[in-house]
Motif scaffolding. Structure first.
Motif, PDB file in Angstrom:
ATOM      1  N   ARG A 235       0.745  -1.203  -0.212  1.00  0.00           N
ATOM      2  CA  ARG A 235       0.259  -0.035   0.151  1.00  0.00           C
ATOM      3  C   ARG A 235       0.629   1.653  -0.058  1.00  0.00           C
ATOM      4  O   ARG A 235       1.794   1.441   1.313  1.00  0.00           O
ATOM      5  N   ASP A 236       0.575   2.011  -0.864  1.00  0.00           N
ATOM      6  CA  ASP A 236       1.306   3.683  -1.125  1.00  0.00           C
ATOM      7  C   ASP A 236       0.064   4.928  -0.959  1.00  0.00           C
ATOM      8  O   ASP A 236      -0.823   4.302  -1.849  1.00  0.00           O
ATOM      9  N   ASP A 237       0.246   5.374  -0.011  1.00  0.00           N
ATOM     10  CA  ASP A 237      -0.536   6.695   0.114  1.00  0.00           C
ATOM     11  C   ASP A 237      -0.455   7.735  -1.531  1.00  0.00           C
ATOM     12  O   ASP A 237       0.493   8.301  -1.356  1.00  0.00           O
ATOM     13  N   LEU A 238      -1.717   8.176  -1.330  1.00  0.00           N
ATOM     14  CA  LEU A 238      -1.568   9.103  -2.622  1.00  0.00           C
ATOM     15  C   LEU A 238      -2.509  10.178  -1.795  1.00  0.00           C
ATOM     16  O   LEU A 238      -3.310  10.074  -2.207  1.00  0.00           O
ATOM     17  N   PRO A 239      -1.590  11.441  -2.880  1.00  0.00           N
ATOM     18  CA  PRO A 239      -0.667  11.670  -2.927  1.00  0.00           C
ATOM     19  C   PRO A 239       0.075  11.328  -1.954  1.00  0.00           C
ATOM     20  O   PRO A 239       0.123  11.566  -0.410  1.00  0.00           O
ATOM     21  N   ASP A 240       1.132  11.728  -1.997  1.00  0.00           N
ATOM     22  CA  ASP A 240       2.416  10.963  -0.895  1.00  0.00           C
ATOM     23  C   ASP A 240       2.882  12.095  -0.376  1.00  0.00           C
ATOM     24  O   ASP A 240       3.490  13.152   0.075  1.00  0.00           O
ATOM     25  N   THR A 241       2.019  12.195   0.922  1.00  0.00           N
ATOM     26  CA  THR A 241       2.313  13.538   1.613  1.00  0.00           C
ATOM     27  C   THR A 241       1.567  13.370   2.697  1.00  0.00           C
ATOM     28  O   THR A 241       1.899  14.145   3.876  1.00  0.00           O
ATOM     29  N   ALA A 242       2.064  12.137   3.591  1.00  0.00           N
ATOM     30  CA  ALA A 242       1.375  11.090   4.422  1.00  0.00           C
ATOM     31  C   ALA A 242       3.040  11.938   6.019  1.00  0.00           C
ATOM     32  O   ALA A 242       4.163  11.228   5.333  1.00  0.00           O
ATOM     33  N   SER A 243       3.093  12.778   6.896  1.00  0.00           N
ATOM     34  CA  SER A 243       3.885  12.598   7.164  1.00  0.00           C
ATOM     35  C   SER A 243       4.636  11.211   8.655  1.00  0.00           C
ATOM     36  O   SER A 243       4.973  11.006   9.226  1.00  0.00           O
ATOM     37  N   THR A 244       3.486  10.208   8.922  1.00  0.00           N
ATOM     38  CA  THR A 244       3.123   9.193   9.142  1.00  0.00           C
ATOM     39  C   THR A 244       2.585   8.056   8.728  1.00  0.00           C
ATOM     40  O   THR A 244       1.746   8.494   8.589  1.00  0.00           O
ATOM     41  N   ASP A 245       3.151   6.342   8.913  1.00  0.00           N
ATOM     42  CA  ASP A 245       2.279   5.945   8.255  1.00  0.00           C
ATOM     43  C   ASP A 245       1.789   5.782   6.886  1.00  0.00           C
ATOM     44  O   ASP A 245       1.034   5.549   5.906  1.00  0.00           O
ATOM     45  N   GLU A 246       3.146   6.161   6.012  1.00  0.00           N
ATOM     46  CA  GLU A 246       2.919   6.548   4.353  1.00  0.00           C
ATOM     47  C   GLU A 246       2.639   4.769   3.234  1.00  0.00           C
ATOM     48  O   GLU A 246       2.057   5.511   2.490  1.00  0.00           O
ATOM     49  N   GLY A 247       2.399   3.901   4.005  1.00  0.00           N
ATOM     50  CA  GLY A 247       2.127   2.282   3.554  1.00  0.00           C
ATOM     51  C   GLY A 247       2.388   1.632   4.242  1.00  0.00           C
ATOM     52  O   GLY A 247       3.176   1.685   5.009  1.00  0.00           O
ATOM     53  N   GLN A 248       3.203   0.569   3.884  1.00  0.00           N
ATOM     54  CA  GLN A 248       3.014  -0.688   4.948  1.00  0.00           C
ATOM     55  C   GLN A 248       2.911  -2.233   3.140  1.00  0.00           C
ATOM     56  O   GLN A 248       2.236  -1.479   2.301  1.00  0.00           O
ATOM     57  N   THR A 249       3.521  -2.714   3.707  1.00  0.00           N
ATOM     58  CA  THR A 249       3.146  -4.090   3.312  1.00  0.00           C
ATOM     59  C   THR A 249       2.639  -5.458   4.322  1.00  0.00           C
ATOM     60  O   THR A 249       3.460  -5.636   5.517  1.00  0.00           O
TER      61      THR A 249
END
Length: 352
Positions: free
Chosen positions: A280-294
């Motif tokens: 998983r990857d956030d869109l847009p790539d602006t999250a300060s925490t937990d931006e993505g995960q596997t």
């Protein structure tokens, strides 16, 4: 009185003649088992409540009614109604009473089937082909992998989203040398902003069962999938790929999942195993925490047939997450592994 009696007899006789041309049946499944999972920090799809014993379904229980009528010249009319419930409490599984299916159809061997009502869009209907557990049990991958969390908005305000679409129009083609095309679109209304549209192309003949398909509501809410099953007679191998973009809270995420499974008949039962990986990857790539995960999950299990209708099962599932958290440098991210969560279930299923 005699005239009235004769009229009632005539109506009853006519009614019997009409019903004699129809075929209506009742079917269903009741499943209950015990689950236990540990307190690992990772999520566990299909895992239930962590840290204790719970009584839950391995597969969803249901009560259904289906029927068909021969209209002549190759045409048939039919319907299907399917209620979902929790057998350990007797409660409805969701607010919609006919949550499973609720449709009416017209079909012809040469022209295919037109279906109207509530049903799974074609891609979601075949999304569990790559999982020998069919997305069920603790050992199964669950919709987080097989559908990457994609869901269809309900047409009634306040109802939860689902893997089924309300007010859907679906066409299933006849089979042409093993090929079948399925297309569907749901109607727009005052609650849902976007229509659900989707299609699948399936090849099923001999040892091969292959599917490609998609379902879409918007560019920020869509899923694409491909899966393949090959039957070696003594065992089956299967694999699948799912990609798409789905809502995650107030943001959207790009997600993809890869899965491989196998099933092996053994005596009066079947051994199953599966492994899945989701990113998983956030869109847009602006999250300060937990931006993505596997997420990575493993599952094994065994189902034993006591009869044609009654089955015992036990499965084990284990899942681990690695999240990307904010690093020491602004805008950087580091891997933050979470402790593994594992569990098992044991239960019985009776179908009728």
């Amino acid at each position: 009185m005699n005239k009235n009696l004769m009229a009632l007899v005539a109506i009853a006789a006519l009614s019997g003649a009409v019903h004699a041309q129809s075929n209506v049946s009742i079917y269903g499944r009741i499943d209950l088992g015990l689950k236990r999972t540990n307190n690992g920090a990772s999520s566990l799809d299909n895992g239930g409540q962590p840290g204790g014993w719970v009584m839950e379904q391995g597969q969803s229980s249901r009560l259904g009614f289906q029927g068909s009528e021969d209209l002549g010249n190759g045409w048939r009319a039919g319907f299907r109604l399917e209620h979902r419930f929790l057998p350990n409490t007797g409660a409805q599984a969701r607010p919609a009473f006919w949550r499973g299916r609720s449709w009416l159809n017209l079909s012809h061997a040469q022209y295919g089937e037109l279906r109207l009502g509530r049903d799974k869009p074609p891609a979601l209907d075949l999304s569990t082909n790559a999982d020998p557990f069919e997305g069920d049990y603790i050992g199964g991958l669950g919709s987080g992998f097989t559908e990457i969390g994609y869901s269809v908005p309900a047409s009634t305000s306040g109802f939860p989203t689902d893997s089924r679409a309300d007010s859907i129009v679906m066409w299933n083609s006849p089979r042409w040398s093993g090929w079948q095309l399925r297309t569907a679109v749901s109607l727009a209304d005052g609650v849902r902003a976007d229509r659900t549209t989707g299609a699948t192309l399936q090849y099923r003949q001999g040892a091969i069962n292959a599917v490609i398909g998609f379902d879409r509501q918007s560019s920020d809410n869509e899923v694409f999938l491909a899966n393949l099953i090959y039957d070696f007679k003594s065992f089956k191998l299967m694999g699948g790929l799912v990609k798409g973009t789905v809502p995650e809270g107030s943001r959207f995420q790009d997600r993809n999942a890869l899965m491989f499974g196998a099933s092996v008949p053994w005596g009066s039962g079947e051994f199953m195993a599966v492994v899945g990986r989701q990113e998983r990857d956030d869109l847009p790539d602006t999250a300060s925490t937990d931006e993505g995960q596997t997420r990575t999950k493993y599952g094994i299990g065994y189902r034993h047939d006591l009869s044609k209708r009654t089955q015992l099962y036990t499965t084990v599932g284990s899942q681990r997450e690695v999240r990307r958290a904010a690093g020491a440098t602004p805008g950087s991210f580091v891997d933050a592994p979470r402790s593994r969560r594992s569990g098992f279930d044991v239960g019985v299923t009776h179908s009728f």
